[in-house]
Write an enzyme that holds these catalytic residues in place. Structure first.
Site, PDB file in Angstrom:
ATOM      1  N   GLU A   1      36.054  35.800  55.115  1.00 31.98           N
ATOM      2  CA  GLU A   1      35.005  36.779  55.420  1.00 31.98           C
ATOM      3  C   GLU A   1      33.738  36.101  55.925  1.00 31.98           C
ATOM      4  OE1 GLU A   1      38.046  38.817  53.234  1.00 31.98           O
ATOM      5  OE2 GLU A   1      37.024  36.905  52.860  1.00 31.98           O
TER       6      GLU A   1
ATOM      7  N   HIS B   1      38.972  45.799  42.950  1.00 29.65           N
ATOM      8  CA  HIS B   1      39.031  46.442  44.265  1.00 29.65           C
ATOM      9  C   HIS B   1      38.498  47.874  44.220  1.00 29.65           C
ATOM     10  CE1 HIS B   1      41.959  43.168  44.617  1.00 29.65           C
ATOM     11  NE2 HIS B   1      41.721  43.205  45.914  1.00 29.65           N
TER      12      HIS B   1
END
Length: 324
Positions: free
Chosen positions: A60, A129
């Site tokens: 990322e 998540h």
């Protein structure tokens, strides 16, 4: 009007942006051949090719940094981070680079970067998540933070976000991707500067955003059956926050309930309550109520996940306390 889902509305916004401007490209993990982790970009690789829809390595920090560089170079990148928890791996790039370069360069550098971030609970993705971290990014000057919660916003926020010279983060609710509704065929760009009143009312204001809008609207419907008129304000934009819309609603109803999937401490609900206390304290006829996520890592079992999130019954109970 045509039936569509949030997933399809987000995809339509992406397709229109890619077709309208050669400078626009999409990049991220699995956005190409796989069609996106949540199938939002499905079919776009075949339609626009590998130069415009780019699969990236699993880093990322690297691909958000590449997006910043591309934006500085004149492109209009749309970067997808797979889920909001992974955005923390790019926090240095977002906070220390994207958000600061215009200010540190004395206005000489613009970063017209859009970062799409699936977010939120409700799909049994467990504690790592299921974060609601929009408030963390709304804390950062230099960013615009959008939280689409309607089909029109899902389709129409991307175009004006790409036209913004500063970085824009769009938080897409994972639990809404499969939800369906009707949207005009000619639906186009929408405002990305302010809140919207989704339901007018006179007795109590319910403020929500993103994933908390649906329970707020459902609670307003249930309250109406009991003779309580609830006004529902969809914030839509967490930064810059449209405090005037909230204050105007509180001035009409004199009671406030904030519905927020995020943890209570330091959440957007806390910021809203503080601003109302600062600017409209004497308009209130009851203490501010906050209905927030329980402050625990979100459980995996479905019944515990539901118990940890603001539900319709919780919002109704808070509104009834406020109305008295």
């Amino acid at each position: 009007m045509a039936a569509t889902t949030f997933r399809e509305a987000f995809r339509a916004g992406l397709r229109e942006a890619l077709a309208a401007d050669e400078r626009v490209f999409l990049m991220g993990e699995d956005v190409g051949r796989y069609g996106g982790c949540f199938a939002v970009s499905q079919g776009l690789l075949e339609e626009f090719g590998e130069r415009r829809v780019r699969d990236t390595p699993l880093s990322e920090s690297a691909f958000v940094g590449a997006g910043i560089g591309a934006a500085l170079g004149g492109a209009r990148p749309v970067v997808e981070i797979m889920t909001v928890n992974f955005s923390l791996l790019a926090l240095d790039q977002i906070l220390n680079n994207a958000a600061t370069l215009r200010h540190m360069s004395g206005g000489q550098l613009a970063v017209p970067l859009v970062v799409r971030i699936p977010t939120g609970p409700g799909r049994q993705l467990a504690a790592q998540h299921s974060h609601t971290l929009e408030g963390l990014y709304a804390h950062i000057p230099g960013l615009r933070v959008l939280t689409p919660a309607t089909l029109a916003d899902a389709r129409g926020m991307l175009a004006p976000a790409l036209a913004d010279p500063d970085p824009v983060l769009i938080f897409e609710q994972i639990a809404l991707y499969g939800a369906s509704g009707e949207l005009p065929d000619d639906a186009g760009p929408v405002d990305i500067t302010g809140a919207a009143v989704r339901r007018p009312g006179t007795d109590v204001t319910l403020v929500a955003y993103g994933g908390s809008l649906a329970p707020a609207l459902a609670a307003a419907e249930q309250l109406a059956a009991d003779g309580v008129s609830a006004e529902v304000v969809d914030l839509r934009v967490l930064r810059p926050l449209d405090e005037q819309a909230v204050l105007a609603s509180v001035t009409r109803t004199h009671r406030l309930v904030v519905v927020d999937n995020a943890w209570r401490s330091g959440s957007p609900s806390a910021e809203i309550a503080a601003r109302v206390a600062e600017h409209a304290l004497y308009e209130l006829d009851a203490p501010v109520e906050r209905v927030c996520g329980v402050e625990v890592p979100l459980p995996y079992p479905h019944h515990l996940e539901e118990a940890a999130l603001p539900g319709v019954a919780d919002v109704v109970a808070a509104a009834r306390r406020a109305v008295g």
